[in-house]
Design an enzyme around this catalytic site. Structure first.
Site, mmCIF file in Angstrom:
data_model
loop_
_atom_site.group_PDB
_atom_site.id
_atom_site.type_symbol
_atom_site.label_atom_id
_atom_site.label_comp_id
_atom_site.label_asym_id
_atom_site.label_seq_id
_atom_site.Cartn_x
_atom_site.Cartn_y
_atom_site.Cartn_z
ATOM 1 N N ASP A 159 5.960 5.464 -7.601
ATOM 2 C CA ASP A 159 5.441 4.171 -8.071
ATOM 3 C C ASP A 159 4.231 4.323 -8.994
ATOM 4 O O ASP A 159 3.866 5.438 -9.400
ATOM 5 C CB ASP A 159 5.099 3.272 -6.881
ATOM 6 C CG ASP A 159 3.834 3.695 -6.179
ATOM 7 O OD1 ASP A 159 3.534 4.902 -6.182
ATOM 8 O OD2 ASP A 159 3.125 2.821 -5.633
ATOM 9 N N LYS A 196 -9.760 -0.038 -4.802
ATOM 10 C CA LYS A 196 -10.043 0.129 -3.378
ATOM 11 C C LYS A 196 -10.995 1.289 -3.171
ATOM 12 O O LYS A 196 -11.083 2.207 -4.009
ATOM 13 C CB LYS A 196 -8.767 0.318 -2.570
ATOM 14 C CG LYS A 196 -8.045 1.614 -2.831
ATOM 15 C CD LYS A 196 -6.922 1.759 -1.812
ATOM 16 C CE LYS A 196 -6.071 2.963 -2.107
ATOM 17 N NZ LYS A 196 -5.062 3.188 -1.088
ATOM 18 N N LYS A 248 -0.327 7.962 1.538
ATOM 19 C CA LYS A 248 1.056 8.368 1.406
ATOM 20 C C LYS A 248 1.191 9.119 0.084
ATOM 21 O O LYS A 248 0.340 8.990 -0.794
ATOM 22 C CB LYS A 248 1.986 7.164 1.486
ATOM 23 C CG LYS A 248 1.660 6.037 0.545
ATOM 24 C CD LYS A 248 2.411 4.784 0.984
ATOM 25 C CE LYS A 248 2.058 3.607 0.104
ATOM 26 N NZ LYS A 248 1.601 2.442 0.847
ATOM 27 N N ASP A 268 0.984 4.291 -8.775
ATOM 28 C CA ASP A 268 -0.117 5.209 -8.455
ATOM 29 C C ASP A 268 0.350 6.458 -7.711
ATOM 30 O O ASP A 268 -0.478 7.237 -7.230
ATOM 31 C CB ASP A 268 -1.208 4.477 -7.663
ATOM 32 C CG ASP A 268 -0.698 3.938 -6.344
ATOM 33 O OD1 ASP A 268 0.507 3.602 -6.262
ATOM 34 O OD2 ASP A 268 -1.481 3.842 -5.387
ATOM 35 N N SER A 278 -0.894 -0.417 -7.390
ATOM 36 C CA SER A 278 0.270 0.271 -6.837
ATOM 37 C C SER A 278 1.553 0.020 -7.634
ATOM 38 O O SER A 278 1.613 0.350 -8.806
ATOM 39 C CB SER A 278 0.418 -0.132 -5.373
ATOM 40 O OG SER A 278 1.392 0.653 -4.751
ATOM 41 N N HIS A 279 2.525 -0.600 -6.990
ATOM 42 C CA HIS A 279 3.837 -0.803 -7.592
ATOM 43 C C HIS A 279 3.916 -2.112 -8.368
ATOM 44 O O HIS A 279 4.976 -2.447 -8.892
ATOM 45 C CB HIS A 279 4.866 -0.809 -6.469
ATOM 46 C CG HIS A 279 4.445 -1.748 -5.369
ATOM 47 N ND1 HIS A 279 3.402 -1.449 -4.527
ATOM 48 C CD2 HIS A 279 4.856 -2.981 -5.045
ATOM 49 C CE1 HIS A 279 3.206 -2.466 -3.698
ATOM 50 N NE2 HIS A 279 4.073 -3.406 -3.990
ATOM 51 N N GLU A 292 6.314 4.489 6.150
ATOM 52 C CA GLU A 292 6.522 3.048 6.167
ATOM 53 C C GLU A 292 7.850 2.731 5.493
ATOM 54 O O GLU A 292 8.267 3.432 4.563
ATOM 55 C CB GLU A 292 5.429 2.331 5.387
ATOM 56 C CG GLU A 292 4.065 2.408 6.014
ATOM 57 C CD GLU A 292 3.131 1.414 5.345
ATOM 58 O OE1 GLU A 292 2.992 0.303 5.875
ATOM 59 O OE2 GLU A 292 2.562 1.734 4.297
ATOM 60 N N GLU A 293 8.448 1.633 5.916
ATOM 61 C CA GLU A 293 9.722 1.233 5.319
ATOM 62 C C GLU A 293 9.599 0.921 3.832
ATOM 63 O O GLU A 293 10.585 0.874 3.117
ATOM 64 C CB GLU A 293 10.321 0.029 6.062
ATOM 65 C CG GLU A 293 9.413 -1.187 6.231
ATOM 66 C CD GLU A 293 9.014 -1.869 4.955
ATOM 67 O OE1 GLU A 293 9.890 -2.050 4.099
ATOM 68 O OE2 GLU A 293 7.836 -2.234 4.822
ATOM 69 N N ASP A 311 1.978 7.003 -4.835
ATOM 70 C CA ASP A 311 2.005 7.216 -3.385
ATOM 71 C C ASP A 311 3.350 6.852 -2.758
ATOM 72 O O ASP A 311 3.652 7.294 -1.663
ATOM 73 C CB ASP A 311 0.833 6.512 -2.679
ATOM 74 C CG ASP A 311 0.781 5.024 -2.946
ATOM 75 O OD1 ASP A 311 1.623 4.520 -3.723
ATOM 76 O OD2 ASP A 311 -0.112 4.363 -2.382
ATOM 77 N N ARG A 312 4.156 6.053 -3.461
ATOM 78 C CA ARG A 312 5.464 5.694 -2.894
ATOM 79 C C ARG A 312 6.559 6.608 -3.446
ATOM 80 O O ARG A 312 6.391 7.203 -4.521
ATOM 81 C CB ARG A 312 5.837 4.269 -3.263
ATOM 82 C CG ARG A 312 4.970 3.234 -2.617
ATOM 83 C CD ARG A 312 5.506 1.851 -2.912
ATOM 84 N NE ARG A 312 4.713 0.869 -2.184
ATOM 85 C CZ ARG A 312 5.086 -0.375 -1.951
ATOM 86 N NH1 ARG A 312 6.258 -0.797 -2.395
ATOM 87 N NH2 ARG A 312 4.311 -1.202 -1.278
ATOM 88 N N ARG A 370 -6.905 -6.818 -4.817
ATOM 89 C CA ARG A 370 -5.850 -6.856 -5.831
ATOM 90 C C ARG A 370 -5.765 -8.273 -6.407
ATOM 91 O O ARG A 370 -5.631 -9.234 -5.655
ATOM 92 C CB ARG A 370 -4.524 -6.462 -5.191
ATOM 93 C CG ARG A 370 -3.558 -5.882 -6.182
ATOM 94 C CD ARG A 370 -2.382 -5.277 -5.470
ATOM 95 N NE ARG A 370 -2.657 -3.962 -4.914
ATOM 96 C CZ ARG A 370 -1.746 -3.249 -4.263
ATOM 97 N NH1 ARG A 370 -0.549 -3.716 -4.083
ATOM 98 N NH2 ARG A 370 -2.058 -2.041 -3.810
#
Ligand code: G1P
Ligand code: ZN
Length: 543
Positions: free
Chosen positions: A277, A126, A376, A279, A113-114, A363-364, A281-282, A22
């Site tokens: 998010d 990735k 995720k 992509d 990601s985010h 995950e948190e 996954d969140r 990244r």
């Protein structure tokens, strides 16, 4: 159309972190930069000839261009077939599913990601392995080793292909299947959840807002929620993926999804709110007037998963990243199943899922998922919540109140100190390491240290050891603090301080989280000497 071998030199700093490589977008746009990494992936996995890969990304700036580069390189490297999402779009969980479904040799996922997108923002790439999950350390090490010695990459000198039409085209001898990014993913969701029940829930007048944050989940959420499940048009907001996510951080938490949070806390709140998010996954889950922390969400999903058809037989085990609160451990104990604690980053869950040891992980940092893919999955978490609400016929607030009454509540918050100098961040961490042996019994602010250590993970499946995964300090009275440095930042260091205070089933579960954690925060600020070392004791972001 003969493949060309283009001479290049090794590039420094291409070591993949927690979630791939990244960097700033402009770094990726330098001639040869992306090419070096992609060729290193192909070399690092023992060549690409005859293999099949999935390629797609979250649609951020440079996504489409990067995909063209990757396709031309794949063709020149002898790849047999590439499956790519229409327009170059694939959410991370959908990519993971496609890798597994088509029994491919892995995939390249383009996303930061985010993190914000744009020419002056972030980009990332990735490699995921054939199990659909992020490459484990052995593979990323091999890729990294290639980046440091690469002297040429292969590319095909051809025009860009049109990615907006579903169908199959060829590039040299390589087949490129351009597919609808949503169809297979939606079919998978339909096998896991009771769509008829959720459809009936919406038909009964249940209201929801899903904030796709101008990111990749928009088309998925529209197809599933407004299409298959019959939620009213407009349930999904900010549904069109934009190259710069509309200028915001596509990060589903109370800070970056503030408009949704404000709505959910207002008089006109719908029954349920959710966001995902960049992509996909969140996830963030919020009920009318009640925010559900990701750690609590994991616990509630684990406790109630059996209400959804895909998990009706029960779950094998639950895994959480170490900084995630202990709420899911209590559920596991109650269910008589194993609870695992892994280092931060989704890749550690893969071995446990492949070995059948766990079904649900979280995950948190707003990541929750199950063994249906090896990433995720934001929309999955939202659908499981909907399935649970449809079965329990309760509001989110009532589900939470019942959960805490049974298990007690883990008040939880993460405090991030961003853009700290690398040296200062190291000084904070090393300062605690140096005093680790003497901390027990010492008092900071109003709390006394009960135990402390640095987390080392022994993978129960492959026996690998990951050390230095975060400093843990437990205090008398059920409080825990964790300190670690972010592995995904692109500027300076980010110090993350994770705060957790347990209130048992008889205590008050209605307090404001920051208030319930204030003694712990004061103790940690003093223990870490934040004022002296980084010159401040107020975080940039609290989630
Ligand atoms: C962050 C989160 C972590 C997550 C990762 C990728 O990593 O904390 O839980 O797996 O992003 O989404 P960090 O920046 O803390 O290394
Ligand atoms: Zn993400």
């Amino acid at each position: 159309m003969t493949p060309r071998s283009i001479p290049c030199s090794p590039i420094e700093g291409q070591k993949p972190g927690t979630s791939g490589l990244r960097k700033k977008t402009r770094v990726f746009m330098q001639p040869g930069y992306l090419e070096n990494f992609v060729q290193s992936v192909f070399n690092g996995i023992g060549g690409a000839r005859g293999k099949t890969f999935v390629v797609g990304g979250d649609g951020r700036f440079f996504n489409a261009q990067a995909i063209q580069t990757i396709l031309k390189m794949a063709a020149a490297n002898g790849v047999a077939r590439v499956i790519v999402g229409k327009g170059g779009l694939l959410s991370t969980p959908a990519a993971s599913h496609l890798i597994r479904l088509n029994k491919t040799d892995g995939g390249l996922i383009l996303s930061a990601s985010h993190n914000p997108g744009g020419i002056d923002e972030d980009f990332g790439i990735k490699f995921n392995t054939p199990n659909g999950g992020p490459a484990p350390e052995g593979v990323t090490d091999a890729i990294y080793a290639e980046t440091t010695k690469l002297d040429c990459y292969q590319a095909l000198d051809v025009d860009d292909i049109v990615l907006d039409l579903i169908g199959e085209v060829t590039l040299g001898t390589m087949k490129v299947a351009i597919i609808d990014p949503v169809v297979d993913y939606q079919a998978l969701m339909a096998t896991l959840f009771d769509f008829a029940k959720i459809r009936a829930l919406f038909a009964s007048g249940f209201t929801m807002k899903f904030d796709a944050m101008h990111a990749v989940t928009g088309p998925y959420a529209q197809a599933v929620l407004e299409g298959a499940l019959g939620a009213p048009k407009g349930t999904v907001i900010n549904a069109t993926p934009l190259e710069d996510f509309g200028g915001g951080h596509p990060d589903p938490n109370p800070v970056w999804a503030k408009p949704l949070m404000d709505l959910m806390m207002s008089d006109i709140a719908p029954d349920f709110g959710a966001a995902s998010d960049g992509d996909g996954d969140r996830n963030m889950v919020v009920g009318r007037g009640v925010y559900v922390t990701p750690s609590d969400s994991l616990a509630v999903l684990a406790a109630n998963a059996h209400l959804a058809p895909g998990y009706a037989a029960g779950i094998a085990g639950v895994a959480r990243s170490m900084p995630t609160s202990g709420a899911s451990d209590r559920v596991a104990k109650h269910l008589g199943i194993e609870a695992y604690e892994t280092p931060t980053g989704w890749k550690f869950f893969g071995n446990l899922m492949d070995a059948g040891k766990v079904t649900i992980c979280g995950e948190e940092s707003a990541g929750t998922g199950s063994n249906h893919v090896r990433e995720k999955d934001g929309l999955w978490a939202v659908l499981l919540w909907l399935n649970i609400l449809a079965e329990r016929k309760q509001s989110v607030a009532d589900v939470m109140a019942d959960h805490w009454k049974l298990f007690g509540r883990d008040y939880y918050s993460r405090h991030d100190y961003e853009a700290v100098s690398k040296d200062a961040a190291d000084e904070v961490m090393d300062g605690i390491r140096a005093r680790m042996g003497d901390l027990v019994g010492q008092q900071f602010a109003t709390l006394t240290v009960a135990k402390s250590d640095e987390f080392t993970y022994l993978d129960p499946v492959d026996g690998s050891v990951s050390s230095k995964q975060g400093l843990r300090i437990w205090f008398e009275g059920g409080a825990r603090a964790v300190l670690r440095l972010s592995g995904t930042g692109t500027e300076g260091a980010t110090l993350r301080i994770y705060l957790e205070q347990y209130a048992d089933s008889h205590e008050d579960h209605t307090r404001d989280a920051q208030d319930a954690l204030s003694n712990l925060r004061d103790a940690v600020v003093e223990l870490c000497e934040l004022d002296r070392i980084i010159g401040r004791s107020e975080p940039d972001v609290m989630t």
